[in-house]
Enzyme design. Structure first.
Site, PDB file in Angstrom:
ATOM      1  N   VAL A   1       0.906  -1.152   0.000  1.00 38.97           N
ATOM      2  CA  VAL A   1       0.000   0.000   0.000  1.00 38.97           C
ATOM      3  C   VAL A   1       0.945   1.202   0.000  1.00 38.97           C
ATOM      4  O   VAL A   1       1.554   1.507   1.020  1.00 38.97           O
ATOM      5  CB  VAL A   1      -0.945  -0.009   1.221  1.00 38.97           C
ATOM      6  CG1 VAL A   1      -1.784   1.256   1.252  1.00 38.97           C
ATOM      7  CG2 VAL A   1      -1.837  -1.248   1.202  1.00 38.97           C
ATOM      8  N   PRO A   2       1.129   1.827  -1.158  1.00 40.31           N
ATOM      9  CA  PRO A   2       2.274   2.727  -1.393  1.00 40.31           C
ATOM     10  C   PRO A   2       2.202   4.100  -0.716  1.00 40.31           C
ATOM     11  O   PRO A   2       2.092   5.139  -1.372  1.00 40.31           O
ATOM     12  CB  PRO A   2       2.301   2.850  -2.908  1.00 40.31           C
ATOM     13  CG  PRO A   2       0.875   2.700  -3.313  1.00 40.31           C
ATOM     14  CD  PRO A   2       0.297   1.694  -2.348  1.00 40.31           C
ATOM     15  N   CYS A   3       2.343   4.103   0.595  1.00 35.56           N
ATOM     16  CA  CYS A   3       2.342   5.370   1.328  1.00 35.56           C
ATOM     17  C   CYS A   3       3.587   6.202   1.024  1.00 35.56           C
ATOM     18  O   CYS A   3       3.595   7.412   1.237  1.00 35.56           O
ATOM     19  CB  CYS A   3       2.205   5.129   2.829  1.00 35.56           C
ATOM     20  SG  CYS A   3       3.433   4.032   3.519  1.00 35.56           S
ATOM     21  N   HIS A   4       4.613   5.562   0.468  1.00 34.31           N
ATOM     22  CA  HIS A   4       5.830   6.305   0.099  1.00 34.31           C
ATOM     23  C   HIS A   4       5.565   7.286  -1.045  1.00 34.31           C
ATOM     24  O   HIS A   4       6.362   8.187  -1.270  1.00 34.31           O
ATOM     25  CB  HIS A   4       6.965   5.336  -0.265  1.00 34.31           C
ATOM     26  CG  HIS A   4       6.656   4.428  -1.417  1.00 34.31           C
ATOM     27  ND1 HIS A   4       5.957   3.245  -1.255  1.00 34.31           N
ATOM     28  CD2 HIS A   4       6.926   4.538  -2.731  1.00 34.31           C
ATOM     29  CE1 HIS A   4       5.828   2.662  -2.437  1.00 34.31           C
ATOM     30  NE2 HIS A   4       6.403   3.429  -3.359  1.00 34.31           N
ATOM     31  N   ARG A   5       4.442   7.158  -1.732  1.00 32.78           N
ATOM     32  CA  ARG A   5       4.120   8.034  -2.864  1.00 32.78           C
ATOM     33  C   ARG A   5       3.427   9.331  -2.447  1.00 32.78           C
ATOM     34  O   ARG A   5       2.989  10.094  -3.306  1.00 32.78           O
ATOM     35  CB  ARG A   5       3.247   7.281  -3.866  1.00 32.78           C
ATOM     36  CG  ARG A   5       3.941   6.077  -4.479  1.00 32.78           C
ATOM     37  CD  ARG A   5       3.056   5.322  -5.442  1.00 32.78           C
ATOM     38  NE  ARG A   5       3.716   4.104  -5.883  1.00 32.78           N
ATOM     39  CZ  ARG A   5       3.091   3.034  -6.343  1.00 32.78           C
ATOM     40  NH1 ARG A   5       1.771   3.030  -6.431  1.00 32.78           N
ATOM     41  NH2 ARG A   5       3.767   1.973  -6.707  1.00 32.78           N
TER      42      ARG A   5
END
Length: 164
Positions: free
Chosen positions: A127-131
């Site tokens: 779940v790409p929270c780094h984006r």
């Protein structure tokens, strides 16, 4: 019962934890909120979800644009957190958004509340929270560390530049 495997990523070991309800989390071993919320200590072992997660992470770290939606994720957040995490999954590979944009999509006034939900995401990379960046396109916190956030963003988009 929670089963766990250690996945060896280019950014260091990751703890992958699953139950019969789905993937419970994917954490970098030194990150904030590591294995938080587990009702019991996970046991090292194998599970089809852990095997599937490892294969998808192998593809991701080898440079492929991976669709993680085939993974069954155990719903463990608040209603608000789950809504935020659903929006995170919609951010395309190699692209970014801001906390403010997410709060607008949710119809809430607080980018800070969105940031709190983003920071508690237990599914690193998947779940790409780094984006998610701040409104000026600058890096803000990442539970796994800003060095990992930069690496992930540049891995997905070699043209990504860190703004000061």
């Amino acid at each position: 019962m929670y089963l766990k495997t250690i996945y060896h990523s280019p950014l260091g070991p990751m703890s992958l934890v699953a139950s019969d309800r789905g993937l419970r989390g994917a954490w970098f071993e030194d990150q904030k909120y590591f294995e938080r919320g587990l009702a019991e200590e996970p046991v090292l072992g194998s599970h089809p979800i852990l095997d599937q997660t490892s294969l998808l992470l192998d593809a991701y770290f080898s440079g492929q644009d991976v669709d993680f939606s085939s993974l069954t994720l155990e719903a463990i957040g608040t209603e608000f957190q789950e809504k935020v995490w659903t929006l995170l999954k919609a951010i395309p590979h190699g692209q970014t958004t801001s906390y403010g944009q997410l709060s607008q999509q949710l119809g809430v006034c607080s980018g800070q509340a969105v940031g709190g939900a983003v920071g508690r995401n237990p599914y690193s990379v998947i779940v790409p929270c780094h984006r998610v960046l701040n409104q000026n396109g600058q890096l803000t916190g990442y539970a796994g560390g800003l060095d990992k956030k930069i690496w992930l963003l540049q891995h997905e988009n070699p043209y990504f530049e860190v703004k000061q």
